[in-house]
Design a protein around this motif. Structure first.
Motif, PDB file in Angstrom:
ATOM      1  N   VAL A  14      -4.142  -2.993  -6.551  1.00 24.61           N
ATOM      2  CA  VAL A  14      -4.187  -3.398  -5.150  1.00 24.61           C
ATOM      3  C   VAL A  14      -5.498  -4.109  -4.841  1.00 24.61           C
ATOM      4  N   SER A  15      -6.604  -3.422  -4.965  1.00 21.62           N
ATOM      5  CA  SER A  15      -7.911  -3.986  -4.673  1.00 21.62           C
ATOM      6  C   SER A  15      -8.411  -4.722  -5.906  1.00 21.62           C
ATOM      7  N   LYS A  16      -8.808  -5.984  -5.727  1.00 25.69           N
ATOM      8  CA  LYS A  16      -9.239  -6.821  -6.845  1.00 25.69           C
ATOM      9  C   LYS A  16     -10.675  -7.270  -6.615  1.00 25.69           C
ATOM     10  N   PRO A  17     -11.352  -7.762  -7.633  1.00 26.09           N
ATOM     11  CA  PRO A  17     -12.735  -8.208  -7.428  1.00 26.09           C
ATOM     12  C   PRO A  17     -12.864  -9.301  -6.371  1.00 26.09           C
ATOM     13  N   GLY A  18     -11.865 -10.155  -6.240  1.00 25.58           N
ATOM     14  CA  GLY A  18     -11.924 -11.224  -5.253  1.00 25.58           C
ATOM     15  C   GLY A  18     -11.545 -10.780  -3.854  1.00 25.58           C
ATOM     16  N   ARG A  19     -10.846  -9.666  -3.747  1.00 26.42           N
ATOM     17  CA  ARG A  19     -10.403  -9.172  -2.441  1.00 26.42           C
ATOM     18  C   ARG A  19     -10.308  -7.651  -2.484  1.00 26.42           C
ATOM     19  N   ARG A  20     -11.300  -6.999  -1.979  1.00 28.31           N
ATOM     20  CA  ARG A  20     -11.319  -5.532  -1.946  1.00 28.31           C
ATOM     21  C   ARG A  20     -10.501  -5.045  -0.749  1.00 28.31           C
ATOM     22  N   ILE A  21      -9.731  -3.996  -0.974  1.00 23.49           N
ATOM     23  CA  ILE A  21      -8.903  -3.417   0.082  1.00 23.49           C
ATOM     24  C   ILE A  21      -9.422  -2.007   0.355  1.00 23.49           C
ATOM     25  N   TYR A  22      -9.923  -1.804   1.575  1.00 24.36           N
ATOM     26  CA  TYR A  22     -10.435  -0.493   1.986  1.00 24.36           C
ATOM     27  C   TYR A  22      -9.548   0.054   3.093  1.00 24.36           C
ATOM     28  N   VAL A  23      -9.370   1.361   3.102  1.00 28.66           N
ATOM     29  CA  VAL A  23      -8.588   2.010   4.150  1.00 28.66           C
ATOM     30  C   VAL A  23      -9.375   3.189   4.705  1.00 28.66           C
ATOM     31  N   GLY A  24      -9.142   3.459   5.964  1.00 23.90           N
ATOM     32  CA  GLY A  24      -9.731   4.632   6.588  1.00 23.90           C
ATOM     33  C   GLY A  24      -8.884   5.859   6.309  1.00 23.90           C
ATOM     34  N   LYS A  25      -9.349   7.003   6.766  1.00 24.74           N
ATOM     35  CA  LYS A  25      -8.626   8.248   6.480  1.00 24.74           C
ATOM     36  C   LYS A  25      -7.247   8.283   7.126  1.00 24.74           C
ATOM     37  N   ASP A  26      -7.050   7.557   8.221  1.00 20.52           N
ATOM     38  CA  ASP A  26      -5.758   7.548   8.902  1.00 20.52           C
ATOM     39  C   ASP A  26      -4.851   6.418   8.423  1.00 20.52           C
ATOM     40  N   GLU A  27      -5.342   5.550   7.549  1.00 17.48           N
ATOM     41  CA  GLU A  27      -4.577   4.386   7.106  1.00 17.48           C
ATOM     42  C   GLU A  27      -4.136   4.478   5.648  1.00 17.48           C
ATOM     43  N   ILE A  28      -4.287   5.625   5.011  1.00 21.56           N
ATOM     44  CA  ILE A  28      -3.948   5.772   3.591  1.00 21.56           C
ATOM     45  C   ILE A  28      -2.438   5.601   3.433  1.00 21.56           C
ATOM     46  N   PRO A  29      -2.006   4.649   2.607  1.00 18.84           N
ATOM     47  CA  PRO A  29      -0.574   4.338   2.516  1.00 18.84           C
ATOM     48  C   PRO A  29       0.228   5.381   1.748  1.00 18.84           C
ATOM     49  N   LEU A  30       1.484   5.527   2.145  1.00 20.23           N
ATOM     50  CA  LEU A  30       2.461   6.300   1.384  1.00 20.23           C
ATOM     51  C   LEU A  30       3.141   5.321   0.441  1.00 20.23           C
ATOM     52  N   VAL A  31       3.254   5.665  -0.814  1.00 19.66           N
ATOM     53  CA  VAL A  31       3.877   4.789  -1.803  1.00 19.66           C
ATOM     54  C   VAL A  31       5.314   5.241  -2.013  1.00 19.66           C
ATOM     55  N   LYS A  32       6.254   4.346  -1.753  1.00 21.29           N
ATOM     56  CA  LYS A  32       7.695   4.629  -1.899  1.00 21.29           C
ATOM     57  C   LYS A  32       8.078   5.928  -1.184  1.00 21.29           C
ATOM     58  N   ALA A  33       7.656   6.026   0.046  1.00 22.15           N
ATOM     59  CA  ALA A  33       7.973   7.169   0.914  1.00 22.15           C
ATOM     60  C   ALA A  33       7.562   8.502   0.286  1.00 22.15           C
ATOM     61  N   GLY A  34       6.442   8.513  -0.419  1.00 20.84           N
ATOM     62  CA  GLY A  34       5.921   9.741  -1.005  1.00 20.84           C
ATOM     63  C   GLY A  34       6.343   9.987  -2.437  1.00 20.84           C
ATOM     64  N   LEU A  35       7.220   9.146  -2.997  1.00 19.22           N
ATOM     65  CA  LEU A  35       7.637   9.330  -4.393  1.00 19.22           C
ATOM     66  C   LEU A  35       6.587   8.823  -5.373  1.00 19.22           C
ATOM     67  N   GLY A  36       5.764   7.889  -4.929  1.00 27.19           N
ATOM     68  CA  GLY A  36       4.700   7.365  -5.769  1.00 27.19           C
ATOM     69  C   GLY A  36       3.358   7.904  -5.319  1.00 27.19           C
ATOM     70  N   VAL A  37       2.304   7.372  -5.897  1.00 26.46           N
ATOM     71  CA  VAL A  37       0.962   7.827  -5.556  1.00 26.46           C
ATOM     72  C   VAL A  37       0.029   6.614  -5.452  1.00 26.46           C
ATOM     73  N   ALA A  38      -0.818   6.652  -4.433  1.00 26.80           N
ATOM     74  CA  ALA A  38      -1.888   5.668  -4.293  1.00 26.80           C
ATOM     75  C   ALA A  38      -3.145   6.307  -4.869  1.00 26.80           C
ATOM     76  N   ILE A  39      -3.888   5.559  -5.669  1.00 24.01           N
ATOM     77  CA  ILE A  39      -5.125   6.075  -6.251  1.00 24.01           C
ATOM     78  C   ILE A  39      -6.285   5.389  -5.542  1.00 24.01           C
ATOM     79  N   LEU A  40      -7.185   6.196  -4.974  1.00 23.57           N
ATOM     80  CA  LEU A  40      -8.305   5.685  -4.186  1.00 23.57           C
ATOM     81  C   LEU A  40      -9.636   6.041  -4.815  1.00 23.57           C
ATOM     82  N   SER A  41     -10.596   5.155  -4.610  1.00 22.85           N
ATOM     83  CA  SER A  41     -11.972   5.435  -4.976  1.00 22.85           C
ATOM     84  C   SER A  41     -12.707   5.787  -3.689  1.00 22.85           C
ATOM     85  N   THR A  42     -13.151   7.027  -3.573  1.00 25.51           N
ATOM     86  CA  THR A  42     -13.790   7.509  -2.355  1.00 25.51           C
ATOM     87  C   THR A  42     -15.184   8.039  -2.679  1.00 25.51           C
TER      88      THR A  42
END
Length: 140
Positions: free
Chosen positions: A88-116
């Protein structure tokens, strides 16, 4: 010189998974190890290990490099456990999310991996801890 080691790691897993390989090797980094640990905890891979191997071109024992070997997991009828793994986040375009904006992947069947600031963690743990961060990848 490689710019995006995480994208390289994910691409190696994706390609090996596509052709039903038993494992995928990638250059070692702490970030790659943290991602592999999450993939194992979430049941997407069997296991991973850190290996030291010699460079193929020289016989000098001091020329060793660290690799991470990820053992892939398949279902009983050769069905893939990892359907897709997406950077998702690439060197040319970093994608940051706040605590209330963390995405659900495939309605909870998948997982988003975050660097916090609490380390590299899955999205549901980040929600539970109340922290946001950089979205590294989605896996489902």
């Amino acid at each position: 010189m490689m710019m995006d080691t995480v994208a390289d790691f994910l691409t190696r897993i994706r390609n090996a998974n596509f052709v039903y390989h038993e494992y995928a090797d990638a250059p070692y980094s702490k970030v790659n190890e943290a991602i592999a640990k999450i993939l194992k905890e979430e049941g997407f891979i069997k296991d991973y290990e850190i290996r030291e191997e010699e460079f193929k071109r020289t016989k000098n024992p001091e020329n060793k490099k660290k690799l991470i070997r990820v053992y892939l997991k398949y279902g009983p009828n050769k069905e893939r456990v990892i359907n897709e793994i997406k950077r998702v986040s690439k060197p040319g375009r970093r994608i940051y999310v706040g605590k209330d904006e963390i995405p659900l992947v495939k309605a909870g069947l998948g997982v988003a991996i975050l660097s916090t600031n609490k380390g590299i963690i899955p999205g549901y743990k980040a929600r539970k801890l109340g922290v946001g961060g950089e979205v590294l990848c989605y896996v489902w």
